[in-house]
Design a protein around this motif. Structure first.
Motif, PDB file in Angstrom:
ATOM      1  N   THR A 141     -23.594  92.477  -5.919  1.00 21.28           N
ATOM      2  CA  THR A 141     -24.893  91.814  -5.815  1.00 21.28           C
ATOM      3  C   THR A 141     -25.704  92.373  -4.659  1.00 21.28           C
ATOM      4  O   THR A 141     -25.167  92.977  -3.715  1.00 21.28           O
ATOM      5  N   ASP A 142     -27.000  92.161  -4.711  1.00 19.74           N
ATOM      6  CA  ASP A 142     -27.874  92.482  -3.600  1.00 19.74           C
ATOM      7  C   ASP A 142     -29.099  91.583  -3.696  1.00 19.74           C
ATOM      8  O   ASP A 142     -29.401  91.032  -4.764  1.00 19.74           O
ATOM      9  N   TYR A 143     -29.793  91.454  -2.558  1.00 19.02           N
ATOM     10  CA  TYR A 143     -30.927  90.537  -2.466  1.00 19.02           C
ATOM     11  C   TYR A 143     -32.080  91.176  -1.710  1.00 19.02           C
ATOM     12  O   TYR A 143     -31.881  91.997  -0.811  1.00 19.02           O
ATOM     13  N   LEU A 149     -29.589  81.692 -10.742  1.00 22.80           N
ATOM     14  CA  LEU A 149     -30.123  81.948  -9.404  1.00 22.80           C
ATOM     15  C   LEU A 149     -30.221  80.606  -8.691  1.00 22.80           C
ATOM     16  O   LEU A 149     -31.071  79.773  -9.035  1.00 22.80           O
ATOM     17  N   LYS A 159     -32.442  86.650   1.434  1.00 22.24           N
ATOM     18  CA  LYS A 159     -31.042  86.728   1.877  1.00 22.24           C
ATOM     19  C   LYS A 159     -30.664  85.494   2.677  1.00 22.24           C
ATOM     20  O   LYS A 159     -31.405  85.047   3.542  1.00 22.24           O
ATOM     21  N   SER A 168     -33.175  89.712  -6.808  1.00 25.68           N
ATOM     22  CA  SER A 168     -31.737  89.898  -6.687  1.00 25.68           C
ATOM     23  C   SER A 168     -31.199  90.521  -7.956  1.00 25.68           C
ATOM     24  O   SER A 168     -31.780  90.356  -9.031  1.00 25.68           O
ATOM     25  N   ILE A 185     -27.162  84.712  -6.484  1.00 24.14           N
ATOM     26  CA  ILE A 185     -27.135  85.078  -7.895  1.00 24.14           C
ATOM     27  C   ILE A 185     -25.693  85.032  -8.384  1.00 24.14           C
ATOM     28  O   ILE A 185     -24.750  85.340  -7.636  1.00 24.14           O
TER      29      ILE A 185
END
Length: 123
Positions: A57-59, A80, A64, A49, A69
């Motif tokens: 943000t992204d995972y 996290l 997911k 992430s 995060i």
């Protein structure tokens, strides 16, 4: 030169939770893109992430809906939160600082790494 120190790893049963922390010193934390990576035995290090300075943000698809995060710029700390942990989440988790979104639109890691913290999910 930034220094990164992770903590919060450990042994947890499947379905359990852990919260990792990464304290950053030596540079201006709030301007950094920050990320968590992990590396399982015999596998390549993978991006888990990221969170940009503006909060985007992204995972990874595999985490997911289970991991979250976050960052506290006042404390120079990255977090996290890991819920519903699975045995396949077992790995050494690394904090990375000063990453960015490259021309391809993907996340590139920065030059600063922590020492890693072991997460083991097992019954």
């Amino acid at each position: 030169q930034a220094q990164l120190v992770e903590s919060g790893g450990g042994l947890v049963q499947p379905g359990g939770s852990l919260k990792l922390s990464c304290v950053v010193s030596g540079r201006i934390f709030s301007t950094y893109g920050m990320a968590w990576y992990r590396q399982a035995p015999g596998k390549q290090r993978e991006l888990v992430s990221y969170i940009l300075s503006g909060g985007t943000t992204d995972y990874a698809d595999s985490v997911k809906g289970r991991f979250a995060i976050s960052r506290d710029n006042a404390k120079n700390t990255l977090y996290l939160q890991m819920n519903s942990l699975k045995p396949e989440d077992t790995a050494v988790y690394y904090c990375n600082a000063d990453g960015y979104i490259n021309r391809s639109g993907t996340y590139s890691y920065g030059d600063h790494w922590g020492q890693g913290t072991q997460v083991t999910v097992s019954s």
